[in-house]
Design a protein around this motif. Sequence first.
Motif, PDB file in Angstrom:
ATOM      1  N   PHE A  95       0.833  -1.208   0.000  1.00  0.00           N
ATOM      2  CA  PHE A  95       0.000   0.000   0.000  1.00  0.00           C
ATOM      3  C   PHE A  95       0.864   1.253   0.000  1.00  0.00           C
ATOM      4  O   PHE A  95       0.592   2.218  -0.740  1.00  0.00           O
ATOM      5  CB  PHE A  95      -0.919  -0.016   1.215  1.00  0.00           C
ATOM      6  N   ALA A  96       1.895   1.282   0.822  1.00  0.00           N
ATOM      7  CA  ALA A  96       2.766   2.461   0.878  1.00  0.00           C
ATOM      8  C   ALA A  96       3.517   2.658  -0.437  1.00  0.00           C
ATOM      9  O   ALA A  96       3.685   3.800  -0.903  1.00  0.00           O
ATOM     10  CB  ALA A  96       3.746   2.315   2.036  1.00  0.00           C
ATOM     11  N   PHE A  98       2.077   5.891  -2.371  1.00  0.00           N
ATOM     12  CA  PHE A  98       2.877   7.090  -2.124  1.00  0.00           C
ATOM     13  C   PHE A  98       4.121   7.200  -3.002  1.00  0.00           C
ATOM     14  O   PHE A  98       4.829   8.201  -2.923  1.00  0.00           O
ATOM     15  CB  PHE A  98       3.306   7.122  -0.650  1.00  0.00           C
ATOM     16  N   VAL A  99       4.382   6.180  -3.824  1.00  0.00           N
ATOM     17  CA  VAL A  99       5.550   6.238  -4.704  1.00  0.00           C
ATOM     18  C   VAL A  99       5.144   6.112  -6.172  1.00  0.00           C
ATOM     19  O   VAL A  99       5.442   6.990  -6.990  1.00  0.00           O
ATOM     20  CB  VAL A  99       6.577   5.135  -4.329  1.00  0.00           C
ATOM     21  N   VAL A 100       4.463   5.016  -6.523  1.00  0.00           N
ATOM     22  CA  VAL A 100       4.156   4.750  -7.933  1.00  0.00           C
ATOM     23  C   VAL A 100       3.139   5.747  -8.474  1.00  0.00           C
ATOM     24  O   VAL A 100       3.360   6.396  -9.513  1.00  0.00           O
ATOM     25  CB  VAL A 100       3.657   3.305  -8.103  1.00  0.00           C
ATOM     26  N   THR A 101       2.001   5.883  -7.784  1.00  0.00           N
ATOM     27  CA  THR A 101       0.924   6.742  -8.296  1.00  0.00           C
ATOM     28  C   THR A 101       1.328   8.215  -8.373  1.00  0.00           C
ATOM     29  O   THR A 101       1.123   8.863  -9.418  1.00  0.00           O
ATOM     30  CB  THR A 101      -0.335   6.567  -7.426  1.00  0.00           C
ATOM     31  N   PRO A 102       1.890   8.830  -7.358  1.00  0.00           N
ATOM     32  CA  PRO A 102       2.300  10.246  -7.505  1.00  0.00           C
ATOM     33  C   PRO A 102       3.367  10.464  -8.577  1.00  0.00           C
ATOM     34  O   PRO A 102       3.333  11.481  -9.287  1.00  0.00           O
ATOM     35  CB  PRO A 102       2.833  10.592  -6.109  1.00  0.00           C
ATOM     36  N   THR A 103       4.289   9.508  -8.705  1.00  0.00           N
ATOM     37  CA  THR A 103       5.320   9.659  -9.728  1.00  0.00           C
ATOM     38  C   THR A 103       4.728   9.590 -11.134  1.00  0.00           C
ATOM     39  O   THR A 103       5.106  10.352 -12.035  1.00  0.00           O
ATOM     40  CB  THR A 103       6.396   8.573  -9.546  1.00  0.00           C
ATOM     41  N   TYR A 104       3.786   8.694 -11.349  1.00  0.00           N
ATOM     42  CA  TYR A 104       3.159   8.559 -12.663  1.00  0.00           C
ATOM     43  C   TYR A 104       2.348   9.800 -13.017  1.00  0.00           C
ATOM     44  O   TYR A 104       2.391  10.289 -14.153  1.00  0.00           O
ATOM     45  CB  TYR A 104       2.268   7.316 -12.679  1.00  0.00           C
ATOM     46  N   ILE A 105       1.607  10.320 -12.063  1.00  0.00           N
ATOM     47  CA  ILE A 105       0.798  11.511 -12.327  1.00  0.00           C
ATOM     48  C   ILE A 105       1.699  12.716 -12.604  1.00  0.00           C
ATOM     49  O   ILE A 105       1.402  13.563 -13.474  1.00  0.00           O
ATOM     50  CB  ILE A 105      -0.154  11.783 -11.148  1.00  0.00           C
ATOM     51  N   GLU A 106       2.816  12.813 -11.905  1.00  0.00           N
ATOM     52  CA  GLU A 106       3.719  13.939 -12.109  1.00  0.00           C
ATOM     53  C   GLU A 106       4.355  13.913 -13.501  1.00  0.00           C
ATOM     54  O   GLU A 106       4.567  14.965 -14.122  1.00  0.00           O
ATOM     55  CB  GLU A 106       4.800  13.922 -11.026  1.00  0.00           C
ATOM     56  N   MET A 122      -3.990   2.771  -7.451  1.00  0.00           N
ATOM     57  CA  MET A 122      -4.520   2.928  -6.096  1.00  0.00           C
ATOM     58  C   MET A 122      -5.324   1.707  -5.666  1.00  0.00           C
ATOM     59  O   MET A 122      -5.296   1.308  -4.502  1.00  0.00           O
ATOM     60  CB  MET A 122      -5.399   4.178  -6.026  1.00  0.00           C
ATOM     61  N   ALA A 123      -6.049   1.102  -6.622  1.00  0.00           N
ATOM     62  CA  ALA A 123      -6.764  -0.128  -6.291  1.00  0.00           C
ATOM     63  C   ALA A 123      -5.795  -1.245  -5.939  1.00  0.00           C
ATOM     64  O   ALA A 123      -6.053  -2.061  -5.038  1.00  0.00           O
ATOM     65  CB  ALA A 123      -7.653  -0.536  -7.466  1.00  0.00           C
ATOM     66  N   ALA A 124      -4.646  -1.291  -6.655  1.00  0.00           N
ATOM     67  CA  ALA A 124      -3.623  -2.285  -6.326  1.00  0.00           C
ATOM     68  C   ALA A 124      -3.010  -2.028  -4.957  1.00  0.00           C
ATOM     69  O   ALA A 124      -2.486  -2.956  -4.313  1.00  0.00           O
ATOM     70  CB  ALA A 124      -2.532  -2.286  -7.397  1.00  0.00           C
ATOM     71  N   ALA A 125      -3.066  -0.781  -4.505  1.00  0.00           N
ATOM     72  CA  ALA A 125      -2.511  -0.455  -3.186  1.00  0.00           C
ATOM     73  C   ALA A 125      -3.506  -0.723  -2.060  1.00  0.00           C
ATOM     74  O   ALA A 125      -3.163  -1.298  -1.020  1.00  0.00           O
ATOM     75  CB  ALA A 125      -2.073   1.010  -3.159  1.00  0.00           C
ATOM     76  N   VAL A 126      -4.762  -0.305  -2.293  1.00  0.00           N
ATOM     77  CA  VAL A 126      -5.757  -0.397  -1.223  1.00  0.00           C
ATOM     78  C   VAL A 126      -6.418  -1.768  -1.187  1.00  0.00           C
ATOM     79  O   VAL A 126      -6.762  -2.271  -0.103  1.00  0.00           O
ATOM     80  CB  VAL A 126      -6.818   0.710  -1.405  1.00  0.00           C
TER      81      VAL A 126
END
Length: 255
Positions: free
Chosen positions: A93-94, A98-106, A122-126
């Motif tokens: 989840f972390a 907090f790493v993959v999703t923000p980096t991809y969006i940026e 996010m679904a893969a995280a949560v």
Amino acid sequence: MLFTTALRNVQLRPMGLRLCRASIAPRFVSPRSPSQILCRRLASTTPTKPVANGLKAAPERKYMYPERLCIYHAGTGRVTFLACLKLSTIFVFAFFGFVVTPTYIEKTGWGDTTLRTGSTAMAAAVGPLLIVGYLTSPFVSFMHLRLPPFARVSEEALRSFVKRLPAQAQTTELDITTMSAIAKPRVSKVKLSELRPANQRLGIVNYVRDTTAENATRKWYNFRAVGKFNVQHNMSPRVRGIWEEIAAMITKQAA
């Protein structure tokens, strides 16, 4: 004349002199061995019970079993695997949240494709975190039975106490240990009369209790009381058959 003759007749012998010195010198305690000295010191430092009315205090009674007797153990392998699984989902989840999703969006910016990919990440995280937490929260790691003093003396006294449990179900307590979302032990004090057999969450939950009154006394920021339990095969090496007798009694009372 008589005085000088008496002095001549007196002979100071070495043996007599030593005896005289020994009689005059102070007496000392004979030396002891190191083990005797140690035992004497330990005996002087050992606390003793106060004596009341001139009567000697009764010796402490030795018990065969502790006050909290472990009657159920899920097994070291199961507990370790479940704890590692819970911690792994937290790391997943972390990492994705907090790493993959923000980096991809940026890097890609906002857009329809970004939203679809970001929601998948996010679904893969949560998802694993919620699924593992939902399915493993009732898992019981340990179960301890609180014993009165007379039931701790011998195995016969313990078996006799267990046979009389149906009449003492309102006062007998069980300490049931489960795991939180971060694999931290959670101990729930449960009256024996509160447990009921059940079949919930696809058969995972096999014992339940009513936690309405207990949750009413807790603050809003406290965790809710555990009311669903998953008890599997007993691996307790200390005393066998105790939990099985209690489980049969719970099933009989609920019938």
